[in-house]
Design a protein around this motif. Structure first.
Motif, short mmCIF file in Angstrom:
data_model
loop_
_atom_site.label_atom_id
_atom_site.label_comp_id
_atom_site.label_asym_id
_atom_site.label_seq_id
_atom_site.Cartn_x
_atom_site.Cartn_y
_atom_site.Cartn_z
N VAL A 156 0.96 -1.19 -0.05
CA VAL A 156 -0.27 -0.10 0.22
C VAL A 156 0.66 1.95 -0.46
N GLY A 157 2.08 0.96 0.75
CA GLY A 157 2.98 2.93 0.68
C GLY A 157 1.80 2.96 1.78
N ARG A 158 1.83 4.92 1.62
CA ARG A 158 1.58 5.84 2.23
C ARG A 158 0.67 6.39 1.59
N GLY A 159 -0.40 5.66 0.20
CA GLY A 159 -2.00 5.69 -0.22
C GLY A 159 -2.45 5.25 0.60
N LEU A 179 -4.01 1.26 8.06
CA LEU A 179 -4.46 0.62 6.83
C LEU A 179 -6.18 0.96 7.00
N ALA A 180 -6.99 0.50 8.14
CA ALA A 180 -7.76 0.84 8.48
C ALA A 180 -8.99 1.81 8.04
N ARG A 181 -7.89 2.99 8.56
CA ARG A 181 -8.58 4.69 8.07
C ARG A 181 -8.18 4.85 6.68
N ARG A 182 -7.30 4.38 5.73
CA ARG A 182 -7.13 5.03 4.97
C ARG A 182 -8.04 3.78 3.13
N TRP A 183 -8.52 3.37 3.62
CA TRP A 183 -9.71 2.12 3.32
C TRP A 183 -11.03 2.55 2.38
N VAL A 184 -10.56 2.68 1.84
CA VAL A 184 -12.41 2.79 0.75
C VAL A 184 -12.62 2.13 -0.05
N GLN A 185 -14.42 1.59 0.55
CA GLN A 185 -14.78 0.77 -0.51
C GLN A 185 -15.62 1.43 -0.84
N ILE A 186 -15.28 1.80 -2.94
CA ILE A 186 -16.49 2.18 -4.19
C ILE A 186 -17.48 1.21 -3.75
N ARG A 187 -18.27 2.09 -3.74
CA ARG A 187 -19.54 2.07 -3.84
C ARG A 187 -21.03 2.50 -4.95
N VAL A 188 -21.66 1.42 -5.61
CA VAL A 188 -22.43 1.56 -6.66
C VAL A 188 -23.62 2.50 -6.50
N PRO A 189 -24.27 2.96 -5.47
CA PRO A 189 -26.35 3.25 -5.02
C PRO A 189 -27.15 2.62 -6.84
N ASP A 210 -2.28 11.09 -12.64
CA ASP A 210 -0.98 11.04 -12.37
C ASP A 210 -1.60 10.94 -10.75
N ALA A 211 -2.13 11.83 -10.26
CA ALA A 211 -2.13 12.13 -8.79
C ALA A 211 -2.52 10.95 -7.81
N ASP A 212 -1.63 10.62 -6.81
CA ASP A 212 -1.74 9.91 -5.84
C ASP A 212 -2.34 10.73 -4.61
#
Length: 250
Positions: A156-159, A179-189, A210-212
């Motif tokens: 994961v690194g720092r992202g 890592l849990a604080r940087r964990w994002v689930q993509i949801r399609v409502p 290009d952004a990270d």
């Protein structure tokens, strides 16, 4: 960033090429767990009740038989192996060289047979779900839980961790601690039939950019340039942030 994708049921095969070499795959910490599955999966797939054990239609005899040739069939680059709605929307072949390099670095496909794969890895076509209980091994999500917990955090690194997995595959690895604080689930409502397509478009946008982003808010801002998004805080310390991404209008 690290983008976690599910595999697809449909896979592309080849008639020639080099066979599987576990030592050449990325994430070498998973090699032992990968090797431990090859024999039991092949044996299970050769049984008369293989379809029932694998949870697939008995009509899929050719796909099931692929599991008996895992060490002899030609291997395929992961970037070409998986097909279907999500991967069609991602459309790796049309990315420019810079975006393709970012895709190679940022994407991990979570696999029931191989744990996790980079797009540049080469593996044979197979048919196996993370929901399967393999005789002699047990539930596959449980088989992978510890190896992935040891191997994936350093990827994961720092992202941020951008999770496009289904719940079946999400069970194999749950980010912990920081890592849990940087964990994002993509949801399609409200668009089940468009969910895979939209997640493919999201993944493509993150490879083109290009952004990270180093924060969840930064990720939401980045994707907000191309999609209508809504960010929701985690329901608890062990749950991910949820980023609602609305399907693009037809």
């Amino acid at each position: 960033m690290l983008i976690l994708l599910p595999p697809s049921e449909s896979k592309t095969g080849r008639s020639r090429g080099r066979t599987l070499d576990l030592e050449r795959l990325s994430l070498p910490g998973l090699t032992a767990a990968r090797a431990a599955l090859l024999g039991p999966v092949a044996e299970t797939s050769a049984r008369p009740d293989a379809a029932s054990l694998l949870g697939v239609s008995p009509n899929l005899t050719e796909e099931i038989s692929r599991n008996t040739r895992l060490t002899t069939a030609p291997s395929v680059p992961v970037a070409e192996l998986y097909t279907g709605v999500l991967y069609d929307a991602l459309d790796l072949a049309s990315l420019d060289p810079a975006a393709r390099r970012r895709a190679n670095r940022r994407i991990l496909v979570i696999s029931a047979l191989f744990g996790a794969l980079r797009l540049t890895d080469r593996v044979p076509p197979y048919r196996l779900s993370m929901a399967v209980n393999v005789p002699g091994v047990g539930p596959l999500a449980g088989h992978w839980r510890q190896p992935l917990a040891l191997e994936l955090p350093e990827q994961v690194g720092r992202g941020v961790v951008i999770d496009c997995r289904s719940s079946t595959y999400a069970a194999a690895w749950v980010p912990q601690g920081d890592l849990a604080r940087r964990w994002v689930q993509i949801r399609v409502p409200g668009a089940t039939h468009m969910a895979k397509h939209t997640r493919g478009l999201v993944t493509r946008a993150l490879c083109v950019a290009d952004a990270d982003p180093r924060s969840v808010a930064g990720l939401a801002d980045l994707l907000g340039q191309d999609f209508r998004v809504e960010l929701h805080e985690p329901a608890s310390a062990t749950k991910p942030w949820v980023l609602d991404v609305h399907p693009p209008q037809a």
